[in-house]
Design a protein around this motif. Structure first.
Motif, PDB file in Angstrom:
ATOM      1  N   SER A   1       0.840  -1.194   0.000  1.00  0.00           N
ATOM      2  CA  SER A   1       0.000   0.000   0.000  1.00  0.00           C
ATOM      3  C   SER A   1       0.876   1.245   0.000  1.00  0.00           C
ATOM      4  O   SER A   1       2.003   1.232   0.492  1.00  0.00           O
ATOM      5  CB  SER A   1      -0.900   0.021   1.237  1.00  0.00           C
ATOM      6  OG  SER A   1      -1.829  -1.039   1.190  1.00  0.00           O
ATOM      7  N   ILE A   2       0.348   2.304  -0.543  1.00  0.00           N
ATOM      8  CA  ILE A   2       1.065   3.575  -0.576  1.00  0.00           C
ATOM      9  C   ILE A   2       0.475   4.490   0.497  1.00  0.00           C
ATOM     10  O   ILE A   2      -0.745   4.531   0.691  1.00  0.00           O
ATOM     11  CB  ILE A   2       0.969   4.198  -1.983  1.00  0.00           C
ATOM     12  CG1 ILE A   2       2.035   5.271  -2.191  1.00  0.00           C
ATOM     13  CG2 ILE A   2      -0.415   4.710  -2.287  1.00  0.00           C
ATOM     14  CD1 ILE A   2       2.219   5.656  -3.643  1.00  0.00           C
ATOM     15  N   GLY A   3       1.330   5.193   1.230  1.00  0.00           N
ATOM     16  CA  GLY A   3       0.873   6.051   2.313  1.00  0.00           C
ATOM     17  C   GLY A   3       0.488   7.439   1.834  1.00  0.00           C
ATOM     18  O   GLY A   3       0.548   7.752   0.647  1.00  0.00           O
ATOM     19  N   VAL A   4       0.088   8.287   2.770  1.00  0.00           N
ATOM     20  CA  VAL A   4      -0.358   9.638   2.442  1.00  0.00           C
ATOM     21  C   VAL A   4       0.450  10.663   3.229  1.00  0.00           C
ATOM     22  O   VAL A   4       0.664  10.493   4.433  1.00  0.00           O
ATOM     23  CB  VAL A   4      -1.854   9.835   2.758  1.00  0.00           C
ATOM     24  CG1 VAL A   4      -2.309  11.216   2.293  1.00  0.00           C
ATOM     25  CG2 VAL A   4      -2.690   8.760   2.099  1.00  0.00           C
ATOM     26  N   SER A   5       0.871  11.691   2.563  1.00  0.00           N
ATOM     27  CA  SER A   5       1.647  12.775   3.171  1.00  0.00           C
ATOM     28  C   SER A   5       0.825  14.052   3.225  1.00  0.00           C
ATOM     29  O   SER A   5       0.183  14.440   2.236  1.00  0.00           O
ATOM     30  CB  SER A   5       2.925  13.021   2.357  1.00  0.00           C
ATOM     31  OG  SER A   5       3.411  14.326   2.563  1.00  0.00           O
ATOM     32  N   ARG A   6       0.884  14.719   4.350  1.00  0.00           N
ATOM     33  CA  ARG A   6       0.205  16.011   4.484  1.00  0.00           C
ATOM     34  C   ARG A   6       0.852  17.053   3.577  1.00  0.00           C
ATOM     35  O   ARG A   6       0.163  17.786   2.856  1.00  0.00           O
ATOM     36  CB  ARG A   6       0.263  16.481   5.936  1.00  0.00           C
ATOM     37  CG  ARG A   6      -0.342  17.860   6.181  1.00  0.00           C
ATOM     38  CD  ARG A   6      -0.277  18.214   7.658  1.00  0.00           C
ATOM     39  NE  ARG A   6      -0.785  19.549   7.927  1.00  0.00           N
ATOM     40  CZ  ARG A   6      -0.054  20.659   7.885  1.00  0.00           C
ATOM     41  NH1 ARG A   6       1.242  20.569   7.596  1.00  0.00           N
ATOM     42  NH2 ARG A   6      -0.598  21.835   8.144  1.00  0.00           N
ATOM     43  N   GLY A   7       2.179  17.139   3.618  1.00  0.00           N
ATOM     44  CA  GLY A   7       2.868  18.137   2.814  1.00  0.00           C
ATOM     45  C   GLY A   7       2.674  17.937   1.324  1.00  0.00           C
ATOM     46  O   GLY A   7       2.444  18.907   0.574  1.00  0.00           O
ATOM     47  N   MET A   8       2.751  16.692   0.871  1.00  0.00           N
ATOM     48  CA  MET A   8       2.556  16.419  -0.545  1.00  0.00           C
ATOM     49  C   MET A   8       1.128  16.716  -0.971  1.00  0.00           C
ATOM     50  O   MET A   8       0.880  17.162  -2.098  1.00  0.00           O
ATOM     51  CB  MET A   8       2.935  14.965  -0.855  1.00  0.00           C
ATOM     52  CG  MET A   8       4.419  14.686  -0.726  1.00  0.00           C
ATOM     53  SD  MET A   8       4.856  12.960  -1.039  1.00  0.00           S
ATOM     54  CE  MET A   8       4.476  12.812  -2.785  1.00  0.00           C
ATOM     55  N   SER A   9       0.163  16.480  -0.082  1.00  0.00           N
ATOM     56  CA  SER A   9      -1.231  16.804  -0.390  1.00  0.00           C
ATOM     57  C   SER A   9      -1.436  18.309  -0.478  1.00  0.00           C
ATOM     58  O   SER A   9      -2.207  18.800  -1.317  1.00  0.00           O
ATOM     59  CB  SER A   9      -2.153  16.198   0.676  1.00  0.00           C
ATOM     60  OG  SER A   9      -2.089  14.782   0.654  1.00  0.00           O
ATOM     61  N   LEU A  10      -0.752  19.066   0.366  1.00  0.00           N
ATOM     62  CA  LEU A  10      -0.825  20.525   0.279  1.00  0.00           C
ATOM     63  C   LEU A  10      -0.247  21.024  -1.045  1.00  0.00           C
ATOM     64  O   LEU A  10      -0.769  21.960  -1.659  1.00  0.00           O
ATOM     65  CB  LEU A  10      -0.081  21.159   1.451  1.00  0.00           C
ATOM     66  CG  LEU A  10      -0.734  21.016   2.827  1.00  0.00           C
ATOM     67  CD1 LEU A  10       0.208  21.534   3.916  1.00  0.00           C
ATOM     68  CD2 LEU A  10      -2.064  21.755   2.882  1.00  0.00           C
ATOM     69  N   ALA A  11       0.831  20.380  -1.491  1.00  0.00           N
ATOM     70  CA  ALA A  11       1.426  20.748  -2.772  1.00  0.00           C
ATOM     71  C   ALA A  11       0.462  20.459  -3.920  1.00  0.00           C
ATOM     72  O   ALA A  11       0.319  21.259  -4.855  1.00  0.00           O
ATOM     73  CB  ALA A  11       2.737  19.988  -2.975  1.00  0.00           C
ATOM     74  N   ALA A  12      -0.192  19.302  -3.861  1.00  0.00           N
ATOM     75  CA  ALA A  12      -1.184  18.964  -4.886  1.00  0.00           C
ATOM     76  C   ALA A  12      -2.331  19.964  -4.867  1.00  0.00           C
ATOM     77  O   ALA A  12      -2.835  20.391  -5.909  1.00  0.00           O
ATOM     78  CB  ALA A  12      -1.698  17.544  -4.653  1.00  0.00           C
ATOM     79  N   LYS A  13      -2.751  20.377  -3.656  1.00  0.00           N
ATOM     80  CA  LYS A  13      -3.831  21.357  -3.528  1.00  0.00           C
ATOM     81  C   LYS A  13      -3.427  22.698  -4.133  1.00  0.00           C
ATOM     82  O   LYS A  13      -4.259  23.393  -4.742  1.00  0.00           O
ATOM     83  CB  LYS A  13      -4.187  21.535  -2.051  1.00  0.00           C
ATOM     84  CG  LYS A  13      -5.283  22.555  -1.789  1.00  0.00           C
ATOM     85  CD  LYS A  13      -6.611  22.146  -2.401  1.00  0.00           C
ATOM     86  CE  LYS A  13      -7.262  20.990  -1.685  1.00  0.00           C
ATOM     87  NZ  LYS A  13      -8.597  20.661  -2.252  1.00  0.00           N
ATOM     88  N   ASP A  14      -2.179  23.092  -3.982  1.00  0.00           N
ATOM     89  CA  ASP A  14      -1.706  24.338  -4.593  1.00  0.00           C
ATOM     90  C   ASP A  14      -1.941  24.330  -6.098  1.00  0.00           C
ATOM     91  O   ASP A  14      -2.350  25.342  -6.683  1.00  0.00           O
ATOM     92  CB  ASP A  14      -0.213  24.534  -4.316  1.00  0.00           C
ATOM     93  CG  ASP A  14       0.084  24.970  -2.890  1.00  0.00           C
ATOM     94  OD1 ASP A  14      -0.864  25.333  -2.167  1.00  0.00           O
ATOM     95  OD2 ASP A  14       1.272  24.923  -2.501  1.00  0.00           O
ATOM     96  N   HIS A  15      -1.673  23.183  -6.723  1.00  0.00           N
ATOM     97  CA  HIS A  15      -1.823  23.096  -8.181  1.00  0.00           C
ATOM     98  C   HIS A  15      -3.301  23.139  -8.568  1.00  0.00           C
ATOM     99  O   HIS A  15      -3.664  23.760  -9.577  1.00  0.00           O
ATOM    100  CB  HIS A  15      -1.163  21.814  -8.689  1.00  0.00           C
ATOM    101  CG  HIS A  15      -0.829  21.848 -10.146  1.00  0.00           C
ATOM    102  ND1 HIS A  15      -0.247  22.933 -10.763  1.00  0.00           N
ATOM    103  CD2 HIS A  15      -1.007  20.915 -11.127  1.00  0.00           C
ATOM    104  CE1 HIS A  15      -0.074  22.677 -12.057  1.00  0.00           C
ATOM    105  NE2 HIS A  15      -0.536  21.460 -12.296  1.00  0.00           N
TER     106      HIS A  15
END
Length: 245
Positions: free
Chosen positions: A131-145
Motif C-alpha cells: 500500500s502507498i501512504g499519504v503525506s500532508r505536505g505532498m497533499s498541500l502541494a497537490a492542492k496548490d496546483h
C-alpha cells in the motif's frame, strides 16, 4: 447526443539522490514528460519504513474523494488481479469509442476498448505491491496546483508561476529518491479517477498506469477541486519517501 472527453496528460517522473540534479526534458505531443536524474549516482534503493513514517507524522486532511483515490490506488496495487475484475465490468458499456456509463453523460474516448483489454491483461499478470501512504505536505502541494489551475481552466504539470511538481512538493518538505505526478481532469468519483489513470486512454506509454504501479513509490499526496473546463480535477503526487517540514 452530447459527449464529454476526459483529458489525459503525459505524467511526469523525477529521479534523484538528495543532491544536485541534471535536467533532461524531452517533449511528447506537446505534453510535458521530464526526468531529473543525478548523472553521477545510481538510483538509490526505495526508502525504509522509517523514512516513509516521517511523512505520516502529520496526517493529511483529505476529502472523501481524495481518501477514496488513495483507497482505490491501494486496492489496485495490493490485489491487481481482483481489480482487473472491476475493470472488466466497464467493457459492456463501450459502443465503439463511446463509453456510456448508466446515468452519466457519454464519454468520447480516443482508443475505445483496446486499452481496457490491455489494462485487464496487465492487472492479471502484475505483482502485488505494498500500500502507498499519504503525506500532508505532498497533499498541500497537490492542492496548490488545483487552486492554481482550477479557476483558470488550465491544464498541465506546470503552474502559472512556472512551478513543476518537484518545486511544489518541496515547499512543504523534501521528497526522497524518486517522485512523479498524475493529474486527472473530468472523472468525479475516486474509482473513475483511478480507472481512468490505469486505462490511460490516449497516452501511448501508459505512463499514468506505470506511476500507480511503480514499486519505488511509497508515499503520496492527493488533492481534488473544481475546474473551470473539466468540472473537477485531481492531482496525485508520488514519492519514494518524504520528509515533512
Amino acid at each position: 447526443m452530447r459527449l464529454i472527453r476526459f483529458l489525459a496528460l503525459a505524467p511526469v517522473t523525477f529521479l534523484a539522490t538528495f543532491s544536485a540534479t541534471l535536467l533532461i526534458s524531452p517533449v511528447v505531443d506537446s505534453r510535458l514528460v521530464r526526468e531529473i536524474i543525478n548523472p553521477n549516482s545510481k538510483l538509490s534503493e526505495p526508502p525504509t519504513a522509517t523514512l516513509v513514517a516521517l511523512a505520516a507524522a502529520k496526517p493529511a486532511n483529505l476529502t472523501a474523494i481524495e481518501r477514496g483515490i488513495v483507497a482505490e490506488t491501494n486496492r489496485a496495487r495490493t490485489n491487481p488481479a481482483a481489480y482487473a475484475a472491476q475493470i472488466q465490468k466497464l467493457r459492456r458499456y463501450y459502443k465503439g469509442k463511446i463509453l456510456e456509463l448508466p446515468g452519466q453523460t457519454p464519454i468520447l474516448t480516443k482508443e475505445g476498448v483496446k486499452p481496457v483489454d490491455e489494462t485487464i491483461r496487465f492487472l492479471k499478470s502484475a505483482k502485488r505491491l505494498p500500500s502507498i501512504g499519504v503525506s500532508r505536505g505532498m497533499s498541500l502541494a497537490a492542492k496548490d496546483h488545483v487552486k492554481d489551475q482550477g479557476p483558470k481552466g488550465a491544464t498541465g504539470h506546470y503552474g502559472s508561476n512556472k512551478s513543476d511538481p518537484s518545486t511544489r512538493v518541496n515547499r512543504y518538505g523534501s521528497w526522497q529518491i524518486t517522485m512523479g505526478e498524475n493529474i486527472s481532469y473530468g472523472p468525479n468519483t475516486a474509482q473513475q479517477v483511478v480507472m481512468q489513470l490505469l486505462i490511460d486512454d490516449g497516452v501511448p506509454d501508459r505512463g499514468h498506469r506505470k506511476n500507480i504501479f511503480n514499486p519505488a513509490y511509497r508515499i503520496s499526496g492527493v488533492a481534488c477541486g473544481p475546474h473551470k473546463t473539466y468540472r473537477i480535477m485531481c492531482v496525485i503526487d508520488y514519492a519514494g519517501g518524504y520528509k515533512e517540514r
